[in-house]
Design an enzyme around this catalytic site. Structure first.
Site, PDB file in Angstrom:
ATOM      1  N   CYS A  92       0.857  -1.198   0.000  1.00 18.25           N
ATOM      2  CA  CYS A  92       0.000   0.000   0.000  1.00 18.25           C
ATOM      3  C   CYS A  92       0.883   1.234   0.000  1.00 18.25           C
ATOM      4  CB  CYS A  92      -0.888  -0.008   1.246  1.00 18.25           C
ATOM      5  SG  CYS A  92      -1.964   1.428   1.378  1.00 18.25           S
ATOM      6  N   HIS A 134      -9.286  -3.660  -1.560  1.00 17.32           N
ATOM      7  CA  HIS A 134      -8.234  -2.914  -0.855  1.00 17.32           C
ATOM      8  C   HIS A 134      -8.546  -1.415  -0.875  1.00 17.32           C
ATOM      9  CE1 HIS A 134      -3.828  -2.071   0.099  1.00 17.32           C
ATOM     10  NE2 HIS A 134      -4.271  -0.892  -0.321  1.00 17.32           N
ATOM     11  N   GLU A 135      -8.891  -0.892  -2.072  1.00 16.13           N
ATOM     12  CA  GLU A 135      -9.112   0.560  -2.182  1.00 16.13           C
ATOM     13  C   GLU A 135     -10.364   0.991  -1.423  1.00 16.13           C
ATOM     14  OE1 GLU A 135      -6.719   2.255  -3.093  1.00 16.13           O
ATOM     15  OE2 GLU A 135      -5.611   0.632  -4.061  1.00 16.13           O
ATOM     16  N   HIS A 138      -9.962   1.576   2.211  1.00 18.74           N
ATOM     17  CA  HIS A 138      -9.436   2.897   2.586  1.00 18.74           C
ATOM     18  C   HIS A 138     -10.565   3.872   2.907  1.00 18.74           C
ATOM     19  CE1 HIS A 138      -5.109   2.655   2.045  1.00 18.74           C
ATOM     20  NE2 HIS A 138      -5.236   2.071   0.869  1.00 18.74           N
TER      21      HIS A 138
HETATM   22 NI    NI Z   1      -3.624   1.117  -0.129  1.00 18.29          NI
END
Ligand code: NI
Length: 169
Positions: A92, A134-135, A138
């Protein structure tokens, strides 16, 4: 990692100001490309809005990774397709130098808005599904180390050479 903004739940984009969105997307794209990332979320550049972008071009460093078209995804909604998960190495841009094995849903349906505010949807699998999960994490204040189940497979990229499958951030 550690910045309070990365632990916050980001706000949906409600009033669609095209000029503001374009400026944000330009900043995100410049940052993602400068750091050779496969994706980036707005909170990573200090903007707490539900906006992510991602792209995976053909790259000889990652021969096992299928390409992903450049995608802008605003106010995303994810629905796992099935319950199957698979493990994969992740990094990341907000956790530089570290890599860990993260279980993610293998197949996924997602929908949201594109850069013009039009809605679209896709069903994806594998690395594409991983990047989206994953995004979007966030946007909910979650970084990949929080998803690691086996901490013996978490460490510095330099130290893990030969022990991991290389993946983009
Ligand atoms: Ni990331």
């Amino acid at each position: 990692m550690g910045h309070p903004l990365l632990r916050q739940v980001a706000q949906p984009v409600d009033t669609f100001d095209a000029a503001q969105i374009d400026a944000l997307l330009t900043d995100m794209e410049d940052t993602m490309r400068a750091l050779n990332g496969a994706g980036i979320a707005a909170p990573q550049i200090g903007v707490s809005l539900r906006v992510v972008i991602f792209e995976m071009r053909e790259n000889p460093r990652y021969p096992h990774v299928a390409p992903i078209p450049f995608t802008v995804l605003i106010n995303p909604a994810l629905t796992p397709l099935g319950t199957a998960k698979e493990e994969g190495w992740e990094g990341c841009l907000s956790v530089p130098g570290l890599r860990g094995v993260v279980p993610r849903y293998r197949r996924l349906h997602y929908r949201g808005l594109d850069r013009t505010g039009a809605s679209f949807e896709r069903s994806v699998e594998g690395f594409h599904a991983r990047v989206v999960q994953h995004e979007v994490d966030h946007l909910d204040g979650v970084l990949f180390p929080q998803r690691i189940e086996d901490m013996t497979r978490f460490g510095f990229e330099d130290a893990l050479v030969g022990q991991m499958v290389p993946t983009p951030d």
